[in-house]
Design a protein around this motif. Structure first.
Motif, PDB file in Angstrom:
ATOM      1  N   GLY A  74      29.897  35.755  37.382  1.00 40.84           N
ATOM      2  CA  GLY A  74      30.037  37.202  37.501  1.00 40.84           C
ATOM      3  C   GLY A  74      30.207  37.722  38.915  1.00 40.84           C
ATOM      4  N   ALA A  75      29.924  36.907  39.925  1.00 45.33           N
ATOM      5  CA  ALA A  75      30.123  37.350  41.305  1.00 45.33           C
ATOM      6  C   ALA A  75      31.507  36.965  41.828  1.00 45.33           C
ATOM      7  CB  ALA A  75      29.040  36.770  42.220  1.00 45.33           C
ATOM      8  N   GLY A  76      32.323  36.392  40.976  1.00 50.84           N
ATOM      9  CA  GLY A  76      33.671  36.007  41.377  1.00 50.84           C
ATOM     10  C   GLY A  76      34.657  37.148  41.251  1.00 50.84           C
ATOM     11  N   PHE A  77      35.899  36.845  41.556  1.00 46.16           N
ATOM     12  CA  PHE A  77      36.988  37.824  41.515  1.00 46.16           C
ATOM     13  C   PHE A  77      37.085  38.483  40.141  1.00 46.16           C
ATOM     14  CE2 PHE A  77      41.818  37.707  40.702  1.00 46.16           C
ATOM     15  CZ  PHE A  77      41.968  39.062  40.934  1.00 46.16           C
ATOM     16  N   LEU A  78      37.322  37.693  39.105  1.00 43.36           N
ATOM     17  CA  LEU A  78      37.479  38.256  37.765  1.00 43.36           C
ATOM     18  C   LEU A  78      36.148  38.730  37.188  1.00 43.36           C
ATOM     19  CD1 LEU A  78      40.028  35.784  36.109  1.00 43.36           C
ATOM     20  CD2 LEU A  78      40.474  37.961  37.259  1.00 43.36           C
TER      21      LEU A  78
ATOM     22  N   TYR B 201      48.286  41.598  37.165  1.00 42.43           N
ATOM     23  CA  TYR B 201      47.302  42.367  37.925  1.00 42.43           C
ATOM     24  C   TYR B 201      45.971  42.374  37.184  1.00 42.43           C
ATOM     25  CZ  TYR B 201      45.390  45.937  40.972  1.00 42.43           C
ATOM     26  OH  TYR B 201      44.610  46.616  41.876  1.00 42.43           O
ATOM     27  N   VAL B 202      44.886  42.336  37.933  1.00 42.65           N
ATOM     28  CA  VAL B 202      43.559  42.136  37.357  1.00 42.65           C
ATOM     29  C   VAL B 202      43.207  43.195  36.306  1.00 42.65           C
ATOM     30  CG1 VAL B 202      42.449  43.357  39.304  1.00 42.65           C
ATOM     31  CG2 VAL B 202      41.123  41.734  37.909  1.00 42.65           C
ATOM     32  N   ASP B 203      43.595  44.446  36.517  1.00 36.85           N
ATOM     33  CA  ASP B 203      43.263  45.491  35.535  1.00 36.85           C
ATOM     34  C   ASP B 203      43.874  45.197  34.172  1.00 36.85           C
ATOM     35  OD1 ASP B 203      42.008  46.687  37.646  1.00 36.85           O
ATOM     36  OD2 ASP B 203      43.282  48.474  37.703  1.00 36.85           O
TER      37      ASP B 203
ATOM     38  N   PHE C  59      46.889  33.476  32.935  1.00 38.57           N
ATOM     39  CA  PHE C  59      47.967  33.126  33.857  1.00 38.57           C
ATOM     40  C   PHE C  59      47.698  33.807  35.202  1.00 38.57           C
ATOM     41  CE2 PHE C  59      49.610  31.756  29.948  1.00 38.57           C
ATOM     42  CZ  PHE C  59      50.704  30.931  30.161  1.00 38.57           C
ATOM     43  N   ASN C  60      48.371  33.321  36.244  1.00 44.15           N
ATOM     44  CA  ASN C  60      48.098  33.760  37.618  1.00 44.15           C
ATOM     45  C   ASN C  60      47.734  35.242  37.699  1.00 44.15           C
ATOM     46  OD1 ASN C  60      49.934  31.349  37.705  1.00 44.15           O
ATOM     47  ND2 ASN C  60      49.411  31.516  39.875  1.00 44.15           N
ATOM     48  N   THR C  61      46.525  35.514  38.157  1.00 50.88           N
ATOM     49  CA  THR C  61      46.023  36.875  38.260  1.00 50.88           C
ATOM     50  C   THR C  61      45.711  37.190  39.717  1.00 50.88           C
ATOM     51  OG1 THR C  61      45.059  36.628  36.058  1.00 50.88           O
ATOM     52  CG2 THR C  61      44.296  38.481  37.365  1.00 50.88           C
ATOM     53  N   TYR C  62      45.920  38.436  40.096  1.00 52.85           N
ATOM     54  CA  TYR C  62      45.718  38.821  41.498  1.00 52.85           C
ATOM     55  C   TYR C  62      45.169  40.233  41.550  1.00 52.85           C
ATOM     56  CZ  TYR C  62      49.875  41.742  41.094  1.00 52.85           C
ATOM     57  OH  TYR C  62      50.766  42.714  40.713  1.00 52.85           O
TER      58      TYR C  62
ATOM     59  N   LEU D 248      51.014  44.569  44.210  1.00 55.12           N
ATOM     60  CA  LEU D 248      50.983  44.075  45.586  1.00 55.12           C
ATOM     61  C   LEU D 248      50.541  45.166  46.550  1.00 55.12           C
ATOM     62  CD1 LEU D 248      54.168  41.816  45.912  1.00 55.12           C
ATOM     63  CD2 LEU D 248      51.769  41.093  45.854  1.00 55.12           C
ATOM     64  N   ASP D 249      51.009  46.395  46.347  1.00 55.58           N
ATOM     65  CA  ASP D 249      50.593  47.499  47.216  1.00 55.58           C
ATOM     66  C   ASP D 249      49.076  47.656  47.197  1.00 55.58           C
ATOM     67  OD1 ASP D 249      53.165  48.124  48.040  1.00 55.58           O
ATOM     68  OD2 ASP D 249      53.462  49.692  46.532  1.00 55.58           O
ATOM     69  N   ARG D 250      48.483  47.619  46.004  1.00 55.29           N
ATOM     70  CA  ARG D 250      47.032  47.781  45.891  1.00 55.29           C
ATOM     71  C   ARG D 250      46.293  46.612  46.546  1.00 55.29           C
ATOM     72  NH1 ARG D 250      46.176  49.355  39.479  1.00 55.29           N
ATOM     73  NH2 ARG D 250      47.794  50.969  39.324  1.00 55.29           N
ATOM     74  N   THR D 251      46.816  45.415  46.348  1.00 60.32           N
ATOM     75  CA  THR D 251      46.145  44.232  46.878  1.00 60.32           C
ATOM     76  C   THR D 251      46.275  44.159  48.396  1.00 60.32           C
ATOM     77  OG1 THR D 251      46.713  43.133  44.792  1.00 60.32           O
ATOM     78  CG2 THR D 251      45.889  41.744  46.564  1.00 60.32           C
TER      79      THR D 251
END
Length: 317
Positions: A13-17, A218-220, A176-179, A303-306
Motif C-alpha cells: 500500500g505504500a507503493g505507487f499503485l 494512466y494510474v487513474d 499493463f504499463n502504468t504511469y 505525461l503532462d501530469r506526470t
C-alpha cells in the motif's frame, strides 16, 4: 463487493499503485489497513493519510503470515520494476508465491474476496499481438526476469486453484504499463526514467533501437478498472487485462517527453536487456464487455501530469 463501508487490506500500500488505490478507497468511505515492508514502497506516498481516522499502516512482509480482520483484500505486494525485482530475485519470487499463499489463506479464513494485481509480464515476449487473456504467454522460466514473470504466473495459478478447491471469491487483473505521480524516480521504468533524465538535462537512455512497443495506462484509469472488477459479481474472476490499448514505440515516448520538457537532451542507445519484450499491447475487449471500462486519459495529458509531479519533486529535493 457491494458498496458501503468496509475494512480493506491493501498489501504493497505504500507503493505507487497501492497508495493511489488507498486514496480511492478512503474517498469512497472504506477503512484501510495498509501493509508494506517498504522494500520499494515509500512512506511519503501515504504521509498525507497520517492521522486519518480510517487509515492504518502496518510494516509487514507478506511472505510471513498476517493475522488481521478485514472485509476484502487487494494484494499488490511485489517489486514491479526490473531494477527492483532483480535486486533480490529470490525474495521477489517469495513475495509473489508465498505472499499469495498467505493472503489467500487469510481470505479463506475470513471468507472475503481477494484481488490479485497480476501483470502483462505473464505474456512474456508475446507471439500473439495484441494480447488477449486466452493467450498463455511466451516466458523464459530461467532468465533474469523470471523471478517476477514466473512468480506472477504461479500466483495466478494459486488464485484459481483456491477458487476451484475452496470456492474463494477471487479477482485477477493483468496490469499493463502504468504511469503517473508517485512513481519511483529510480525504478528504471521508461516513463519515470525519461522524464527525470529530461528534467535534469541529461541524455535519454533508450535500450535497443527504441522500436519495441508499449501501451501506457494512466494510474487513474487503472484504478477505475480495479474498483470496477472488485465490484463485479462473484462469478467474474478474471483474469482481465487492464491497460490502454494505444501502442507507442519507446522512441516515440522519449521524443514526446523531450518535446514537452524542452531542453537539449539527446537520445542515446544502450544494449537491449535480456528477455525484454518487443511488443506489449492489451486487448481490452473483455474489460469493456464485463466492466464497462475504457481508459480515458490519453498519453499526452498523462505525461503532462506526470512531468508536473516530477518537476515539483526535483525542485523540492
Amino acid at each position: 463487493m457491494p458498496y458501503g463501508r468496509h475494512r480493506v487490506l491493501v498489501t504493497g500500500g505504500a507503493g505507487f499503485l497501492g497508495s493511489h488505490l488507498i486514496d480511492r478507497l478512503i474517498e469512497r468511505g472504506d477503512e484501510v489497513l495498509c501493509v508494506d515492508n517498504l522494500f520499494t514502497g515509500d512512506k511519503s506516498n501515504i504521509d498525507h493519510l497520517t492521522g486519518h481516522p480510517r487509515f492504518e499502516f502496518m510494516r509487514h512482509d507478506v511472505s510471513f503470515p498476517l493475522y488481521v480482520e478485514v472485509d476484502a483484500i487487494y494484494n499488490l505486494a511485489c517489486p514491479a520494476s526490473p531494477i527492483h525485482y532483480q535486486r533480490d530475485p529470490v525474495q521477489t519470487t517469495k513475495t509473489s508465491v508465498v505472499g499469495a499463499i498467505n493472503m489467500l489463506g487469510l481470505a479463506k479464513r475470513l471468507k472475503v474476496p481477494i484481488f490479485q494485481a497480476s501483470t502483462s509480464e505473464v505474456y512474456g515476449d508475446p507471439a500473439v499481438h495484441p494480447q488477449t487473456e486466452a493467450y498463455w504467454g511466451n516466458v523464459n522460466p530461467i532468465g533474469i526476469r523470471s523471478c517476477y514473470d514466473e512468480g506472477k504466473r504461479c500466483a495466478e495459478t494459486l488464485f484459481f486453484d483456491y477458487h476451484r478447491q475452496h470456492h474463494l471469491k477471487i479477482k485477477v487483473a493483468r496490469i499493463f504499463n502504468t504511469y503517473g505521480p508517485r512513481m519511483h524516480a529510480a525504478d528504471g521504468r521508461v516513463v519515470s526514467n525519461f522524464i527525470v533524465q529530461a528534467l535534469k538535462g541529461e541524455d535519454i537512455t533508450i535500450y535497443g533501437d527504441g522500436s519495441q512497443t508499449r501501451s501506457f495506462c494512466y494510474v487513474d484509469d487503472l484504478l477505475r478498472g480495479f474498483l470496477a472488477l472488485m465490484d463485479t459479481a462473484d462469478e467474474v474472476t478474471g483474469p482481465i487485462n487492464i491497460g490502454n490499448p494505444n501502442e507507442f514505440t519507446i522512441r516515440q515516448l522519449a521524443e514526446a517527453v523531450v518535446r514537452k520538457v524542452g531542453g537539449r537532451s539527446k537520445l542515446v542507445q544502450q544494449p537491449l536487456p535480456q528477455d525484454d519484450p518487443t511488443q506489449r499491447q492489451p486487448d481490452i475487449s473483455h474489460a469493456r464487455d464485463v466492466l464497462g471500462w475504457n481508459p480515458e486519459v490519453e498519453l499526452d495529458e498523462g505525461l503532462d501530469r506526470t512531468i508536473a509531479y516530477f518537476r515539483e519533486k526535483l525542485e523540492r529535493s
